[in-house]
Design an enzyme around this catalytic site. Sequence first.
Site, PDB file in Angstrom:
ATOM      1  N   ASP A 157       0.368  -1.124   0.052  1.00 14.89           N
ATOM      2  CA  ASP A 157      -0.435  -0.503   0.183  1.00 14.89           C
ATOM      3  C   ASP A 157       0.707   1.237  -0.024  1.00 14.89           C
ATOM      4  O   ASP A 157       2.176   1.593  -0.245  1.00 14.89           O
ATOM      5  CB  ASP A 157      -0.994  -0.060   1.521  1.00 14.89           C
ATOM      6  N   SER A 189      -0.202  -0.452  -4.653  1.00 14.40           N
ATOM      7  CA  SER A 189      -1.255   0.370  -4.866  1.00 14.40           C
ATOM      8  C   SER A 189      -1.305   2.563  -5.302  1.00 14.40           C
ATOM      9  O   SER A 189      -1.160   3.116  -5.258  1.00 14.40           O
ATOM     10  CB  SER A 189      -1.801   0.352  -3.155  1.00 14.40           C
ATOM     11  N   ASP A 218     -10.733   3.274  -2.657  1.00 18.82           N
ATOM     12  CA  ASP A 218     -11.046   1.849  -2.438  1.00 18.82           C
ATOM     13  C   ASP A 218     -12.886   1.365  -2.621  1.00 18.82           C
ATOM     14  O   ASP A 218     -13.511   3.236  -2.648  1.00 18.82           O
ATOM     15  CB  ASP A 218     -11.152   2.477  -0.935  1.00 18.82           C
TER      16      ASP A 218
END
Length: 406
Positions: A157, A189, A218
């Site tokens: 992430d 990400s 998201d």
Amino acid sequence: MALWLWIFSLVIGSLTLENGLFRTPPMGWLAWERFRCNIDCKNDPTNCISSEELFLDMADRLVADGWRELGYVYVNIDDCWMAARRDEQGRVTPDTARFPGGIKALADYMHSRGLKLGIYSDLGDKTCAGYPGTPLNKVELDALTFSEWGIDMVKLDGCHSTAREQYDGYSRMSRALMATGRPIAFSCSWPAYRGGLPPKVDYDLLGSICNMWRNFDDITDSWNSVLKIIDWYSIHQEVLQPIAGPGHWNDPDMLVIGNFGLSLEQARTQMALWAILAAPLLMSNDLRTISMEEREILQNRLIIQINQDRLGIQGRRVLKEQSKIEVFVRPLEWSSYAIVFFNRRVGRPFLYNCTLSRLNIRKAKLYQATDVYAGHLIRGLSTNTVFTIAIDPSGVVMWHLTPYYY
Ligand code: GLA
């Protein structure tokens, strides 16, 4: 692998991702959307992120309920699995209260059942939820730790890192994972943290270091969120469509089918469009309690076959009608196509007329279509045959179209 060999391969490792993984989009289960950072195993044992109660349960369901045979093999841990601090050697460790057996035992459990284990980290001091992340100087150590545990996929992430750190860090993690010698797929990400579009995102570079990437926001368990994602990928398809292919996929985020926010029609729409987009099929739901209807949607063999088509061409929205019908087409192997007719109207089922030639499908003289959800066959479609279909509000009709030569 010997340490010297590992360091050597780190130094000479090239920037191309040659790990041979994800030739078709990955399929499996991912904890985040449904289970979030719920670590309250004392009061909420069935909904908390605990290895025994959740990841093992999901693995058992994948095996017992036919998911694994259909290709759903990844069980992916997301944020919040770590202990609050790294150990004395600087290694990241799991929270031992919630993962008493450790991550290696969990990976062994998955492997002995023909499944794979994915894990999460974040480029930066902290993860998005505030747990220890992977700062630049820990990239190689974390890659090594994950490979020693038997991890099969890493999601990295991008909270708490600068643009510069991300530029260095994602390539570095890619090289470090390769250098472990273990095939570990890499989910990045990075683009989602840079607005998802060039020039801030270099998709050529991404394609050479990552197996998939989140481009956008998201997903949440709501129809609005699914619509927002569909629209974003459609609006930017000129940029996004060409960059996907075997080994490297756009990721519109998890399938939320089986939760609380989508009607059955909307669930069918998410599944159909994720197949058109050649998206990873990572469900985030509770496989212990999912209804039969939702299971049928996720286990539809023809849609899975379409999603997993070996050409790996991402589909496009080809028509956006005034009537609020949108049509998506994905070219498939053997001169076949997947077509999704999507009704964005409210009210009653809409009767929609169209021809294949309007969708630029003209190669064969005759086609036949299988209605993917209803199961029936539509024969004798020439390119100019006007066909009429009834599409439910916020729902789809999905066709698998094949040339007919007899
Ligand atoms: C970010 C990611 C999500 C999830 C959370 C975890 O928001 O985009 O998919 O991993 O972090 O904190």
